[in-house]
Motif scaffolding. Structure first.
Motif, PDB file in Angstrom:
ATOM      1  N   SER A  45      -3.481  -6.167  -2.761  1.00  0.00           N
ATOM      2  CA  SER A  45      -4.189  -5.289  -3.791  1.00  0.00           C
ATOM      3  C   SER A  45      -3.287  -4.595  -4.703  1.00  0.00           C
ATOM      4  CB  SER A  45      -4.812  -4.046  -3.045  1.00  0.00           C
ATOM      5  OG  SER A  45      -3.758  -3.333  -2.359  1.00  0.00           O
ATOM      6  N   ILE A  46      -3.604  -4.213  -5.964  1.00  0.00           N
ATOM      7  CA  ILE A  46      -2.899  -3.677  -6.982  1.00  0.00           C
ATOM      8  C   ILE A  46      -2.104  -2.346  -6.353  1.00  0.00           C
ATOM      9  CG2 ILE A  46      -2.952  -2.484  -9.187  1.00  0.00           C
ATOM     10  CD1 ILE A  46      -3.492  -5.375  -9.174  1.00  0.00           C
ATOM     11  N   GLY A  47      -3.011  -1.537  -5.467  1.00  0.00           N
ATOM     12  CA  GLY A  47      -2.376  -0.269  -4.952  1.00  0.00           C
ATOM     13  C   GLY A  47      -1.217  -0.668  -4.003  1.00  0.00           C
ATOM     14  N   LEU A  48      -1.145  -1.489  -3.436  1.00  0.00           N
ATOM     15  CA  LEU A  48      -0.075  -2.074  -2.393  1.00  0.00           C
ATOM     16  C   LEU A  48       1.163  -2.605  -3.295  1.00  0.00           C
ATOM     17  CD1 LEU A  48       0.972  -2.495   0.358  1.00  0.00           C
ATOM     18  CD2 LEU A  48      -0.130  -4.744   0.360  1.00  0.00           C
ATOM     19  N   ILE A  49       0.616  -3.271  -4.198  1.00  0.00           N
ATOM     20  CA  ILE A  49       1.994  -3.817  -5.218  1.00  0.00           C
ATOM     21  C   ILE A  49       2.540  -2.708  -5.929  1.00  0.00           C
ATOM     22  CG2 ILE A  49       2.617  -5.126  -7.132  1.00  0.00           C
ATOM     23  CD1 ILE A  49       0.270  -6.978  -6.332  1.00  0.00           C
ATOM     24  N   LEU A  50       1.562  -1.755  -6.297  1.00  0.00           N
ATOM     25  CA  LEU A  50       2.430  -0.669  -6.906  1.00  0.00           C
ATOM     26  C   LEU A  50       3.341   0.312  -6.136  1.00  0.00           C
ATOM     27  CD1 LEU A  50      -0.548   0.671  -9.298  1.00  0.00           C
ATOM     28  CD2 LEU A  50       1.834  -0.491 -10.084  1.00  0.00           C
ATOM     29  N   SER A  51       2.839   0.288  -4.761  1.00  0.00           N
ATOM     30  CA  SER A  51       3.566   1.116  -3.898  1.00  0.00           C
ATOM     31  C   SER A  51       4.964   0.513  -3.744  1.00  0.00           C
ATOM     32  CB  SER A  51       2.879   1.144  -2.452  1.00  0.00           C
ATOM     33  OG  SER A  51       2.961  -0.105  -1.839  1.00  0.00           O
ATOM     34  N   TYR A  52       5.255  -0.835  -3.672  1.00  0.00           N
ATOM     35  CA  TYR A  52       6.312  -1.628  -3.574  1.00  0.00           C
ATOM     36  C   TYR A  52       7.188  -1.177  -4.809  1.00  0.00           C
ATOM     37  CZ  TYR A  52       5.525  -3.185   0.848  1.00  0.00           C
ATOM     38  OH  TYR A  52       5.515  -3.244   2.553  1.00  0.00           O
ATOM     39  N   VAL A  53       6.464  -1.309  -5.872  1.00  0.00           N
ATOM     40  CA  VAL A  53       7.140  -1.094  -7.449  1.00  0.00           C
ATOM     41  C   VAL A  53       7.787   0.356  -7.320  1.00  0.00           C
ATOM     42  CG1 VAL A  53       6.824  -1.016  -9.967  1.00  0.00           C
ATOM     43  CG2 VAL A  53       5.609  -2.625  -8.585  1.00  0.00           C
ATOM     44  N   PHE A  54       6.881   1.256  -6.661  1.00  0.00           N
ATOM     45  CA  PHE A  54       7.540   2.646  -6.561  1.00  0.00           C
ATOM     46  C   PHE A  54       8.725   2.500  -5.672  1.00  0.00           C
ATOM     47  CE2 PHE A  54       7.208   6.965  -4.945  1.00  0.00           C
ATOM     48  CZ  PHE A  54       7.512   7.670  -6.045  1.00  0.00           C
ATOM     49  N   PRO A  57       3.915  -6.881   4.838  1.00  0.00           N
ATOM     50  CA  PRO A  57       3.701  -5.716   3.929  1.00  0.00           C
ATOM     51  C   PRO A  57       2.929  -4.741   4.601  1.00  0.00           C
ATOM     52  CG  PRO A  57       2.599  -7.571   3.285  1.00  0.00           C
ATOM     53  CD  PRO A  57       3.348  -8.192   4.288  1.00  0.00           C
ATOM     54  N   ARG A  58       3.124  -3.440   4.017  1.00  0.00           N
ATOM     55  CA  ARG A  58       2.174  -2.399   4.669  1.00  0.00           C
ATOM     56  C   ARG A  58       0.678  -2.832   4.512  1.00  0.00           C
ATOM     57  NH1 ARG A  58       6.384   0.433   1.811  1.00  0.00           N
ATOM     58  NH2 ARG A  58       5.431   0.261  -0.141  1.00  0.00           N
ATOM     59  N   SER A  59      -0.366  -2.227   5.368  1.00  0.00           N
ATOM     60  CA  SER A  59      -1.536  -2.558   4.999  1.00  0.00           C
ATOM     61  C   SER A  59      -2.059  -1.873   3.793  1.00  0.00           C
ATOM     62  CB  SER A  59      -2.404  -2.036   6.182  1.00  0.00           C
ATOM     63  OG  SER A  59      -2.248  -0.554   6.083  1.00  0.00           O
ATOM     64  N   HIS A  60      -3.377  -2.380   3.168  1.00  0.00           N
ATOM     65  CA  HIS A  60      -3.793  -1.813   1.865  1.00  0.00           C
ATOM     66  C   HIS A  60      -4.236  -0.368   2.044  1.00  0.00           C
ATOM     67  CE1 HIS A  60      -3.995  -6.068   0.621  1.00  0.00           C
ATOM     68  NE2 HIS A  60      -4.803  -6.240   1.722  1.00  0.00           N
ATOM     69  N   GLU A  61      -4.534  -0.018   3.144  1.00  0.00           N
ATOM     70  CA  GLU A  61      -5.109   1.462   3.618  1.00  0.00           C
ATOM     71  C   GLU A  61      -3.908   2.358   3.766  1.00  0.00           C
ATOM     72  OE1 GLU A  61      -5.734  -1.179   5.301  1.00  0.00           O
ATOM     73  OE2 GLU A  61      -8.099  -1.496   5.389  1.00  0.00           O
ATOM     74  N   TRP A  97       0.682   3.785   0.765  1.00  0.00           N
ATOM     75  CA  TRP A  97       1.278   5.144   0.282  1.00  0.00           C
ATOM     76  C   TRP A  97       1.552   6.189   1.319  1.00  0.00           C
ATOM     77  CZ3 TRP A  97       3.104   5.053  -4.566  1.00  0.00           C
ATOM     78  CH2 TRP A  97       2.490   3.958  -5.326  1.00  0.00           C
ATOM     79  N   GLY A  98       1.068   5.836   2.506  1.00  0.00           N
ATOM     80  CA  GLY A  98       1.441   6.781   3.628  1.00  0.00           C
ATOM     81  C   GLY A  98       0.368   6.459   4.854  1.00  0.00           C
ATOM     82  N   ALA A  99       0.858   6.780   5.828  1.00  0.00           N
ATOM     83  CA  ALA A  99      -0.005   6.699   7.091  1.00  0.00           C
ATOM     84  C   ALA A  99      -0.367   8.098   7.755  1.00  0.00           C
ATOM     85  CB  ALA A  99       0.995   6.097   8.384  1.00  0.00           C
ATOM     86  N   PRO A 100      -1.878   8.307   7.890  1.00  0.00           N
ATOM     87  CA  PRO A 100      -2.378   9.555   8.291  1.00  0.00           C
ATOM     88  C   PRO A 100      -1.786   9.728   9.734  1.00  0.00           C
ATOM     89  CG  PRO A 100      -4.059   7.622   8.284  1.00  0.00           C
ATOM     90  CD  PRO A 100      -2.609   7.023   7.940  1.00  0.00           C
TER      91      PRO A 100
END
Length: 409
Positions: free
Chosen positions: A14-23, A339-343, A346-349
């Protein structure tokens, strides 16, 4: 058994997952920038004695310059990692996979390989330069850099009993120095820890670990449960079980010379030593790091403790950075973590273990706690939606299958 799947199990990231690795990459770059900023800060300049022989060595030219250090410890490992990934990944486990899946895995292994290397070097750079400024320890060649104003010695005395005790020493401040180039003078108070040692070991130890992972270079060992499970399969099923389901040794049939030889053969067949030439290749980066560190002592830039501390710190940072992105060398079959999961990009609850899996895995975890799903004693259990790597797959060592973690990566 099906072949191992790609880094994301054939799913598009997902875009969010890709952005998390860009970050993640941005954070690593900021760590390196912080290290560069530390070099611009004037260090604490520790008082010293002009009669101290330990800081009276000559000022000589570096055998290994900073530019060469960066090329050898960062750029060269990055190039080697790139070619290894492009040539050897994904390996025979991807037989029959499509080109898209193969390139997906190549790109993922390239990303994690470079990200771990960058994190290792950036952390070593930042921590080392931060410590240099904090401690302000004089280098062995400080007096040669300083060019002290001997005629006005008493003006700069800040301690010592040289004026009251025979053969006593006087401690002077850095203001006694007449050195015009402040960069040369300030660098004279940057002995601890050795930056060349920490940076070279951070980059080159990481390369060694990467080579060991990709080419299965490790001391032979038995995977957990391998021998015990094999032993039980080759013995009579009779005999009482203990609380954990293990055979009671007292109830097993008595051993005979032939059975002992059979057990020995079974044991010896579980592992074998890698070729020695691979061990030599893997050791080369460490040897280069040792050489770079030795030049800092030979060039009168550091004391022995400075070099040992910097080397140890770089080694530890390299190991931690490698394990941050890669599975264990002896049990990981050469792969990095998926990779991290999509959910959980950005962090694990709270209440969720790790960053792999998703809502399905969380639901299964809740069912396990509620007793709705039976727990299995076998391998390949699911934890938070992640295939738990337990050293074996279908009763065989997983290192021979190329399948680990979730999504086969």
């Amino acid at each position: 058994m099906r072949p191992a799947m790609g880094a994301t199990g054939g799913r598009r990231m997902s875009i969010g997952l890709i952005l998390s690795y860009v970050f993640d990459w941005i954070i690593i770059i900021l760590i390196a920038v912080a290290g560069a900023l530390f070099t611009l800060i004037t260090p604490n300049r520790h008082p010293f004695s002009l009669a101290d022989p330990n800081i009276s060595y000559p000022l000589v030219k570096d055998t290994v310059s900073t530019a060469v250090l960066v090329v050898v410890s960062l750029i060269a490992p990055a190039v080697i990692i790139f070619f290894i990934v492009m040539i050897f990944v994904p390996g025979p486990t991807a037989t029959g996979s499509g080109k898209a899946l193969i390139w997906q895995r190549k790109l993922w292994e390239w990303n994690t390989g470079w990200m771990g290397l960058a994190l290792s070097c950036a952390m070593a750079f930042m921590i080392t330069d931060g410590m240099k400024g904090l401690f302000g320890k004089p280098r062995p060649d400080l007096i040669a850099r300083c060019i002290p104003d001997i005629a006005n010695l008493q003006r700069y005395v800040v301690g010592g009993l040289g004026n009251q005790v025979p053969d006593g020493q006087l401690m002077v401040s850095w203001e006694i120095c007449t050195q015009k180039d402040m960069a040369i003078l300030n660098d004279g108070f940057a002995a601890f820890p050795s930056g060349h040692s920490s940076f070279s070991f951070a980059g080159l130890t990481y390369l060694t670990l990467f080579l060991c992972s990709k080419f299965a270079i490790a001391i032979p060992y038995l995977l957990p449960g391998t021998y015990s499970s094999t032993f039980s399969r080759h013995h009579s099923p009779h005999g009482a079980n203990d609380t954990f389901g293990n055979k009671d040794a007292s109830s097993l049939p008595p051993t005979t010379p032939s059975s002992t030889m059979s057990e020995s053969k079974i044991l010896r067949s579980q592992a074998a030593a890698p070729p020695v030439y691979l061990l030599v290749i893997a050791f080369i980066p460490i040897a280069v790091a040792i050489y770079i560190s030795s030049t800092r002592y030979a060039n009168f830039m550091h004391f022995g403790f400075d070099i040992l501390f910097g080397s140890s710190m770089g080694f530890f940072i390299a190991w931690a950075s490698f394990r941050w992105f890669h599975a264990p060398i002896r049990r990981g079959a050469g792969w990095s973590w998926g990779p991290r999961s999509h959910e959980r990009a950005w962090g694990a609850p709270l209440g969720v273990q790790g960053y792999a899996g998703g809502d399905v895995g969380l639901k299964r975890n809740e069912d396990l706690e509620a007793g709705a799903v039976p727990a299995h004693n076998g391998v390949g259990q699911a934890h938070n939606g992640v295939g738990h790597f337990d050293g074996q797959v279908d009763g065989r060592p997983a290192a021979n299958t190329g399948v680990i973690g979730r999504d086969g990566v």
